[in-house]
Design a protein around this motif. Structure first.
Motif, PDB file in Angstrom:
ATOM      1  N   ASP A  93       0.849  -1.190   0.000  1.00 28.12           N
ATOM      2  CA  ASP A  93       0.000   0.000   0.000  1.00 28.12           C
ATOM      3  C   ASP A  93       0.886   1.240   0.000  1.00 28.12           C
ATOM      4  O   ASP A  93       1.971   1.226   0.564  1.00 28.12           O
ATOM      5  CB  ASP A  93      -0.880   0.023   1.266  1.00 28.12           C
ATOM      6  CG  ASP A  93      -1.968  -1.032   1.211  1.00 28.12           C
ATOM      7  OD1 ASP A  93      -2.046  -1.733   0.189  1.00 28.12           O
ATOM      8  OD2 ASP A  93      -2.729  -1.147   2.196  1.00 28.12           O
ATOM      9  N   ASP A  95       0.206   3.993   1.513  1.00 31.38           N
ATOM     10  CA  ASP A  95      -0.003   4.855   2.683  1.00 31.38           C
ATOM     11  C   ASP A  95       0.946   4.481   3.823  1.00 31.38           C
ATOM     12  O   ASP A  95       0.793   4.939   4.942  1.00 31.38           O
ATOM     13  CB  ASP A  95      -1.459   4.771   3.152  1.00 31.38           C
ATOM     14  CG  ASP A  95      -1.909   3.342   3.401  1.00 31.38           C
ATOM     15  OD1 ASP A  95      -1.067   2.423   3.379  1.00 31.38           O
ATOM     16  OD2 ASP A  95      -3.120   3.137   3.613  1.00 31.38           O
ATOM     17  N   GLN A  97       1.128   1.808   5.446  1.00 30.76           N
ATOM     18  CA  GLN A  97       0.598   0.939   6.494  1.00 30.76           C
ATOM     19  C   GLN A  97       1.318  -0.399   6.475  1.00 30.76           C
ATOM     20  O   GLN A  97       1.343  -1.111   7.459  1.00 30.76           O
ATOM     21  CB  GLN A  97      -0.906   0.745   6.319  1.00 30.76           C
ATOM     22  CG  GLN A  97      -1.689   1.950   6.774  1.00 30.76           C
ATOM     23  CD  GLN A  97      -3.146   1.641   6.959  1.00 30.76           C
ATOM     24  OE1 GLN A  97      -3.875   1.477   5.981  1.00 30.76           O
ATOM     25  NE2 GLN A  97      -3.574   1.547   8.192  1.00 30.76           N
ATOM     26  N   ARG A 198      -2.014   4.828   9.186  1.00 27.66           N
ATOM     27  CA  ARG A 198      -2.011   5.477   7.876  1.00 27.66           C
ATOM     28  C   ARG A 198      -1.288   6.813   7.994  1.00 27.66           C
ATOM     29  O   ARG A 198      -1.493   7.551   8.952  1.00 27.66           O
ATOM     30  CB  ARG A 198      -3.472   5.697   7.490  1.00 27.66           C
ATOM     31  CG  ARG A 198      -3.683   6.134   6.102  1.00 27.66           C
ATOM     32  CD  ARG A 198      -5.180   6.091   5.823  1.00 27.66           C
ATOM     33  NE  ARG A 198      -5.422   5.297   4.636  1.00 27.66           N
ATOM     34  CZ  ARG A 198      -5.123   5.719   3.412  1.00 27.66           C
ATOM     35  NH1 ARG A 198      -4.567   6.883   3.247  1.00 27.66           N
ATOM     36  NH2 ARG A 198      -5.357   4.947   2.371  1.00 27.66           N
TER      37      ARG A 198
END
Ligand code: UDP
Ligand code: MG
Length: 307
Positions: A93, A95, A97, A198
Motif C-alpha cells: 500500500d 499509505d 501501512q 495510515r
C-alpha cells in the motif's frame, strides 16, 4: 545486479506519494538494493497522478500510470505487476501501512531462494472490533473455501519474476490477489509485520465495499457455495420426509392433523432456502457474465514516461 520492483496502488493519495517515495528510495539506497517504484493511480480524483509525475521527474527509478477511472485495487495491482521489469516484485500500500522496514527481510528471503514471501499481519493496527471480527470471519471462510490457510494474509508480498509471469497469464477478470499467490503455489516464506498507522488521508473502505469485496472474492474463488445449495435441498427433502411419516402415523392413529402454523413455517423456510439459492446462483452467473464479456481489467489513460 538483481532489480526489485515495488508496485504501489494509489487511489486519492496525493498526500502520501512524495513521502512514500522518499521513505522507500532512502531505505532501498541505504540497503544497496537496485529498485524501481511503479505507481498505479486508480482513477484518482485528486492530484495523485501529478504527484507521481513530480516524483518521477525527480528520480528516474520512479514511474507510474493513471487509470481512466477507478477500477479497484485488484486491477491496480495487476497493472503495476504488468509494468514491472524487476527480478522480483513487492506489492504494498502507498499509505505506508505496510512497513517498508520489512522489505530488506523479504529481499533476503528471496535471495535465499523463496519465490513468494507472504506478509502476515501480526497485529491489525487500530481497527474497530466490528472490522476485526468480520475480517476474522472472512479469512476463516476464505481459508476453508480455497483450502489453504490464509489467515492474516495481506496484499503485502514479494513475488519472484516467475510467479509474476504466471499470475499475468491467468485469463480471469475477477482476481483476488491475496488468495491467488497461495493458489499458484511455489516456494513460500512468511514474514510477519505490524500494521502501521495510515500516514495521510483516510481508508477507502466502507462496510458495504468490504461486503462486496468478500462476496465477489468468495464466488470468484470457490464453488463451495453452490454445493451448499445442494446440501440445503437435501436437508429440506429429509425434513419433509420426516414430517410426512409423522403425519401419516398420526393419521393412522386417528389423531387429527393440526397444522396451520406448520404450513406457514414450512412455506417460509422453503421460500427462504429457494431465494438464498437463487441469490447464490445469481452471483455465479454475474461472475460468468463478467468473464464472458472479456473486457480488460483496467484502462490506462496516462503514463509518466510520455508527454
Ligand atoms: N486503493 C486503490 N484503489 C481503490 C482503493 C484503494 O488502489 O479503489 C489503494 C489505496 O490507495 C492504498 C491501498 O489500496 O494504497 C489500500 O487502501 P486503504 O489504505 O484505503 O485500505 P486499508 O489500508 O484501510 O485497508
Ligand atoms: Mg491503508
Amino acid at each position: 545486479m538483481a532489480l526489485l520492483s515495488i508496485v504501489l496502488p494509489a487511489y486519492n493519495e496525493e498526500q502520501n506519494i512524495a513521502n512514500t517515495s522518499k521513505v522507500l528510495s532512502e531505505l532501498l539506497e541505504e540497503q544497496h538494493i537496485e529498485y524501481e517504484l511503479v505507481y498505479v493511480s486508480d482513477g484518482s480524483r485528486d492530484g495523485t497522478f501529478s504527484e507521481i509525475q513530480k516524483a518521477a521527474a525527480g528520480n528516474p527509478r520512479i514511474r507510474g500510470v493513471e487509470f481512466s477511472r477507478n477500477f479497484g485495487k485488484e486491477a491496480a495491482i495487476f497493472a503495476g505487476l504488468e509494468l514491472t521489469v524487476g527480478n522480483a516484485a513487492i506489492v504494498m500500500d502507498c499509505d505506508l501501512q505496510h512497513p517498508p522496514q520489512v522489505i530488506p527481510r523479504m529481499w533476503e528471503l528471496w535471495k535465499d531462494g523463496a519465490e513468494v514471501v507472504e506478509g502476515i499481519k501480526e497485529s491489525r493496527g487500530k481497527e474497530s472490533l466490528a472490522h476485526r471480527l468480520s475480517a476474522g470471519l472472512f479469512y476463516k471462510v476464505m481459508s476453508g473455501l480455497i483450502k489453504m490457510d490464509m489467515n492474516a494474509s495481506s496484499d503485502f508480498k514479494l513475488l519472484d519474476r516467475k510467479v509474476v509471469d504466471v499470475l499475468l497469464t491467468l485469463p480471469e477478470r475477477n482476481t483476488f490477489f491475496r488468495a491467488l499467490s497461495f493458489w499458484v503455489g511455489f516456494r513460500t516464506e512468511k514474514v510477519t509485520y505490524e500494521v502501521q498507522e495510515r500516514q495521510f488521508g483516510e481508508s477507502k473502505w466502507s462496510f458495504f465495499s468490504l461486503m462486496k469485496y468478500a462476496v465477489t472474492n468468495a464466488t470468484s474463488f470457490s464453488t463451495l457455495p453452490l454445493q451448499l445449495v445442494t446440501v440445503m435441498g437435501i436437508v429440506s427433502i429429509l425434513f419433509s420426509i420426516i414430517l410426512f411419516i409423522q403425519t401419516l402415523v398420526k393419521y393412522l392413529m386417528g389423531t387429527s392433523v393440526e397444522g396451520f402454523t406448520t404450513v406457514i413455517l414450512l412455506i417460509l423456510i422453503i421460500g427462504g432456502f429457494l431465494m438464498l439459492s437463487l441469490g447464490i446462483i445469481g452471483h455465479y452467473i454475474a461472475r460468468i457474465y463478467e468473464e464472458v464479456k472479456g473486457r480488460p481489467k483496467y484502462i490506462i489513460s496516462k503514463r509518466t514516461d510520455e508527454h
